[in-house]
Design an enzyme around this catalytic site. Sequence first.
Site, PDB file in Angstrom:
ATOM      1  CB  THR A 212      -0.870  -0.038   1.280  1.00  0.00           C
ATOM      2  OG1 THR A 212      -1.797  -1.098   1.128  1.00  0.00           O
ATOM      3  CG2 THR A 212      -1.607   1.267   1.534  1.00  0.00           C
ATOM      4  NE  ARG A 240      -9.895  -6.200   3.492  1.00  0.00           N
ATOM      5  CZ  ARG A 240      -8.807  -5.436   3.535  1.00  0.00           C
ATOM      6  NH1 ARG A 240      -8.474  -4.697   2.511  1.00  0.00           N
ATOM      7  NH2 ARG A 240      -8.043  -5.419   4.621  1.00  0.00           N
ATOM      8  CB  VAL A 241     -14.010  -1.578   2.190  1.00  0.00           C
ATOM      9  CG1 VAL A 241     -13.350  -0.225   2.377  1.00  0.00           C
ATOM     10  CG2 VAL A 241     -14.892  -1.567   0.944  1.00  0.00           C
ATOM     11  N   GLY A 242     -10.822  -2.165   3.082  1.00  0.00           N
ATOM     12  CA  GLY A 242      -9.850  -2.136   4.175  1.00  0.00           C
ATOM     13  C   GLY A 242      -9.865  -0.824   4.926  1.00  0.00           C
ATOM     14  CG  ASP A 243      -6.262   0.136   6.934  1.00  0.00           C
ATOM     15  OD1 ASP A 243      -6.199  -0.718   6.024  1.00  0.00           O
ATOM     16  OD2 ASP A 243      -5.279   0.778   7.326  1.00  0.00           O
ATOM     17  CB  THR A 263       0.920   0.201   5.132  1.00  0.00           C
ATOM     18  OG1 THR A 263       1.097  -1.075   4.498  1.00  0.00           O
ATOM     19  CG2 THR A 263       2.210   0.602   5.810  1.00  0.00           C
ATOM     20  N   GLY A 264      -0.854  -2.185   6.553  1.00  0.00           N
ATOM     21  CA  GLY A 264      -0.846  -3.424   7.332  1.00  0.00           C
ATOM     22  C   GLY A 264      -2.177  -4.106   7.129  1.00  0.00           C
ATOM     23  CB  THR A 265      -3.695  -7.159   8.479  1.00  0.00           C
ATOM     24  OG1 THR A 265      -2.609  -7.899   7.942  1.00  0.00           O
ATOM     25  CG2 THR A 265      -4.990  -7.928   8.269  1.00  0.00           C
ATOM     26  N   GLY A 266      -5.631  -4.371   7.310  1.00  0.00           N
ATOM     27  CA  GLY A 266      -6.576  -3.300   7.594  1.00  0.00           C
ATOM     28  C   GLY A 266      -7.601  -3.604   8.664  1.00  0.00           C
TER      29      GLY A 266
HETATM   30  N1  ASP Z   1      -4.067  -1.714   4.848  1.00  0.00           N
HETATM   31  C1  ASP Z   1      -4.350  -2.253   3.557  1.00  0.00           C
HETATM   32  C2  ASP Z   1      -5.682  -2.951   3.611  1.00  0.00           C
HETATM   33  O1  ASP Z   1      -5.938  -3.676   4.554  1.00  0.00           O
HETATM   34  C3  ASP Z   1      -3.336  -3.215   3.061  1.00  0.00           C
HETATM   35  C4  ASP Z   1      -1.909  -2.793   3.198  1.00  0.00           C
HETATM   36  O2  ASP Z   1      -1.568  -1.838   3.865  1.00  0.00           O
HETATM   37  O3  ASP Z   1      -1.076  -3.448   2.578  1.00  0.00           O
HETATM   38  O4  ASP Z   1      -6.445  -2.828   2.701  1.00  0.00           O
END
Ligand code: ASP
Length: 356
Positions: A212, A240-243, A263-266
């Site tokens: 991201t 699916r919508v992330g953060d 950035t990371g697992t949203g």
């Molecule tokens: N945060 C993003 C999401 O979960 C993914 C990422 O940062 O790589 O959509």
Amino acid sequence: MKTVRLTALLLAAIAAVGAAIHFGLGAAARAALPPASGFVLVAHGGAGDYSKMSTEQIEMRRAAMAKAVQAGYAVLAKKGASLDAVEATIRVMEDSGLFDAGRGSYYTREGVPEMDAAIMDGRTLSAGSVASLKHVANPIHLARLVMEKTPHVMLVGEGAEEFAKSQGIEMVSPYLFFSEREWQRYKNAKSAAEKADEKKSAGLSPSEEHGTVGVVALDQAGNLAAGTSTGGTVMKMPGRVGDSPILGAGTYANNESCAVSGTGTGEFFMRNIVAADICERVRYLHVSLDQAANDVVMKELVEQHGDGGVIALDSKGNVATPFNTDGMMTATVRTDAKITLQSWSKNAKPVVVSAK
Ligand code: ASP
């Protein structure tokens, strides 16, 4: 006794005047004092496990980040707005095809990308965000248009793309987002998902690589802005919508506290309203930006096994870039035009290049 009462009265009067100034300025726009340290821009290219990435790939990403940050620097150096610098920088990263955003976006379980993005102005708290786009090459630009041309903050899916068309934005074919690299990643993830359980195949594996992109900036007028753009997580479910497009989760900016892109697992960033939590700790607890960002990313998220990192910037030009993964790509530039590229791996030494 009299002295005590007098002191108390004096303090109350000072507080009242302070509050009047505060609210007076806060009603239309958040107060901005020109930063003593000039302007600052920080970009990230995703947090995750970079240990398996080839040196060549890392070099390419590093060069792309330098190019992107040069675009943002050019805006800020000409006394441009942080909002413009954020958009300009992210557009270059979206177009590079090297990150999980724009042309390089990861694919959903159906083998096509669905992109999310958000942009926020710390001066006015205006914001625009988009989600589940399939035919827009630069989601960050569409987010900016949502902010400026609609009465809304967020548009998703078909409605967002209809709005894009009405603004003259070209609808691109999903083939624009095709790359051998992402196709391979998709095929590998698909076969791994077939062997794993449902939850894992929703893209919740914590060691996964993230690409991201996000930018925070402080301009010469003292205004903060933040933006984030992403294709989301590998093998996410369609819809699916992330953060990233959720204000306060993956993106936030407020002149009175800070600007953050995550950035990371949203899913963890949403549950923990990571970006807003960092800024509100600065605002209400009066802790340093560094402490707030580290407490949230290195304690709160780690306790829950939430992987990721943030770039955070306050109105004094302080920067914090904590990440709890193996690496996170960042690039920082200040008034002196030196771009510092660092942290794609915890052991990597920073590299400095010129923004001019
Ligand atoms: N945060 C993003 C999401 O979960 C993914 C990422 O940062 O790589 O959509």
